[in-house]
Design a protein around this motif. Sequence first.
Motif, PDB file in Angstrom:
ATOM      1  N   LYS A  53       0.947  -1.404  -0.201  1.00 44.01           N
ATOM      2  CA  LYS A  53      -0.181   0.195  -0.018  1.00 44.01           C
ATOM      3  C   LYS A  53       0.777   1.942  -0.008  1.00 44.01           C
ATOM      4  CE  LYS A  53      -4.422   1.339   2.024  1.00 44.01           C
ATOM      5  NZ  LYS A  53      -4.773   1.510   0.847  1.00 44.01           N
ATOM      6  N   GLU A  54       0.443   2.374  -0.849  1.00 46.22           N
ATOM      7  CA  GLU A  54       1.435   3.038  -1.138  1.00 46.22           C
ATOM      8  C   GLU A  54       1.470   4.375   0.343  1.00 46.22           C
ATOM      9  OE1 GLU A  54       3.048   5.205  -4.985  1.00 46.22           O
ATOM     10  OE2 GLU A  54       0.484   4.568  -4.860  1.00 46.22           O
ATOM     11  N   HIS A  55       2.361   4.835   0.426  1.00 38.32           N
ATOM     12  CA  HIS A  55       2.173   5.473   1.865  1.00 38.32           C
ATOM     13  C   HIS A  55       2.877   7.056   1.815  1.00 38.32           C
ATOM     14  CE1 HIS A  55       4.463   2.560   3.362  1.00 38.32           C
ATOM     15  NE2 HIS A  55       4.841   3.350   4.131  1.00 38.32           N
ATOM     16  N   LYS A  56       2.426   7.885   2.655  1.00 40.00           N
ATOM     17  CA  LYS A  56       3.336   8.855   2.775  1.00 40.00           C
ATOM     18  C   LYS A  56       3.220  10.057   3.913  1.00 40.00           C
ATOM     19  CE  LYS A  56       2.390  12.822   0.909  1.00 40.00           C
ATOM     20  NZ  LYS A  56       1.708  13.624   2.480  1.00 40.00           N
ATOM     21  N   PRO A  57       4.080   9.688   5.307  1.00 39.81           N
ATOM     22  CA  PRO A  57       3.830   9.941   6.049  1.00 39.81           C
ATOM     23  C   PRO A  57       4.194  11.610   6.644  1.00 39.81           C
ATOM     24  CG  PRO A  57       5.699   8.381   6.292  1.00 39.81           C
ATOM     25  CD  PRO A  57       5.151   8.997   4.693  1.00 39.81           C
ATOM     26  N   PHE A  58       3.204  11.935   6.960  1.00 39.57           N
ATOM     27  CA  PHE A  58       3.031  13.786   7.282  1.00 39.57           C
ATOM     28  C   PHE A  58       3.177  14.046   8.698  1.00 39.57           C
ATOM     29  CE2 PHE A  58       1.214  18.046   7.190  1.00 39.57           C
ATOM     30  CZ  PHE A  58       1.914  18.532   7.221  1.00 39.57           C
ATOM     31  N   ALA A  59       4.031  15.528   9.259  1.00 36.96           N
ATOM     32  CA  ALA A  59       4.123  15.689  10.271  1.00 36.96           C
ATOM     33  C   ALA A  59       4.030  17.022   9.989  1.00 36.96           C
ATOM     34  CB  ALA A  59       5.173  15.265  10.942  1.00 36.96           C
ATOM     35  N   ALA A  60       3.442  17.787  10.316  1.00 39.08           N
ATOM     36  CA  ALA A  60       2.782  19.707   9.988  1.00 39.08           C
ATOM     37  C   ALA A  60       3.733  19.971  11.346  1.00 39.08           C
ATOM     38  CB  ALA A  60       1.510  20.305  10.554  1.00 39.08           C
ATOM     39  N   LYS A  61       4.313  19.383  12.602  1.00 40.42           N
ATOM     40  CA  LYS A  61       5.306  19.449  13.892  1.00 40.42           C
ATOM     41  C   LYS A  61       6.128  18.211  14.012  1.00 40.42           C
ATOM     42  CE  LYS A  61       2.318  23.100  16.197  1.00 40.42           C
ATOM     43  NZ  LYS A  61       1.931  23.374  17.827  1.00 40.42           N
ATOM     44  N   GLU A  62       7.127  18.111  14.637  1.00 38.46           N
ATOM     45  CA  GLU A  62       8.228  17.315  14.934  1.00 38.46           C
ATOM     46  C   GLU A  62       7.687  16.342  15.562  1.00 38.46           C
ATOM     47  OE1 GLU A  62      12.814  16.764  15.110  1.00 38.46           O
ATOM     48  OE2 GLU A  62      11.652  16.487  17.024  1.00 38.46           O
ATOM     49  N   VAL A  63       6.905  15.003  15.107  1.00 35.52           N
ATOM     50  CA  VAL A  63       7.056  14.059  15.704  1.00 35.52           C
ATOM     51  C   VAL A  63       7.941  12.840  16.504  1.00 35.52           C
ATOM     52  CG1 VAL A  63       6.168  12.823  13.793  1.00 35.52           C
ATOM     53  CG2 VAL A  63       4.542  12.211  15.676  1.00 35.52           C
ATOM     54  N   LYS A  64       7.589  12.028  17.236  1.00 35.92           N
ATOM     55  CA  LYS A  64       8.353  11.026  17.131  1.00 35.92           C
ATOM     56  C   LYS A  64       7.975   9.680  17.281  1.00 35.92           C
ATOM     57  CE  LYS A  64      11.408  14.235  20.726  1.00 35.92           C
ATOM     58  NZ  LYS A  64      11.236  14.041  21.924  1.00 35.92           N
TER      59      LYS A  64
END
Lengths: 122, 122
Positions: B83-94
């Motif tokens: 499954k194609e996916h693209k993580p995104f975080a508006a602010k830094e995420v751990k």
Amino acid sequence: MTYAAISPLAKTELFSEQWQPKVVAEMNDYQFKVARLEGDFVWHSHADTDETFIVLEGSLRIDFRDGAVELAAGEMFVVPKGKEHKPFAAKEVKVMLIEPRGVVNTGDEDQGERTAQNDVWI
Amino acid sequence: MTYAAISPLAKTELFSEQWQPKVVAEMNDYQFKVARLEGDFVWHSHADTDETFIVLEGSLRIDFRDGAVELAAGEMFVVPKGKEHKPFAAKEVKVMLIEPRGVVNTGDEDQGERTAQNDVWI
């Protein structure tokens, strides 16, 4: 479409029984299971697989024949395959377990009433 | 002897670079990796394996071609293989990732500078 996040901790609010792991997700042939634990479990081991414990809320001690590890919320430990271990929690603790599908909570020997039904989803 | 608990969140305090997963534990042939993510990643997929995301601190969106999932701290999602996916975080995420040893962060195609060095422990 909107996909649903899984909250392991929220899943533990859906049941009250202890020592009965419930499956919340699968990754390939592995399962993520949540459980409420309190008191002493039985000594056991898993000959064919490591087993991961992640503490969601509370604290857990895992006893080994040669020592122990203390886990606070947010901490984890991987019990190596074949290593005898006995989880213990002075107060109820909520945990997530990760292990291959089919692994039984009491390990390689039938331990009677402590052996939970396997592959129960929540 | 006293065994050491692993705190995935504490491990993220040991480095500052983003999009560079570091291994904190192994379970059989699977690895637990922590990473700091911020902004947009590249679209990719893993043909041979599911991939698990657990958010340790902050929040993460994973975009799919047909939707998205929003993950808060303590929540998880298993991206199915292929499954194609693209993580995104508006602010830094751990985050903590769980996947088989050898899986590359950018998936099945070389994506140049976004492809992190694999099997780096912390």
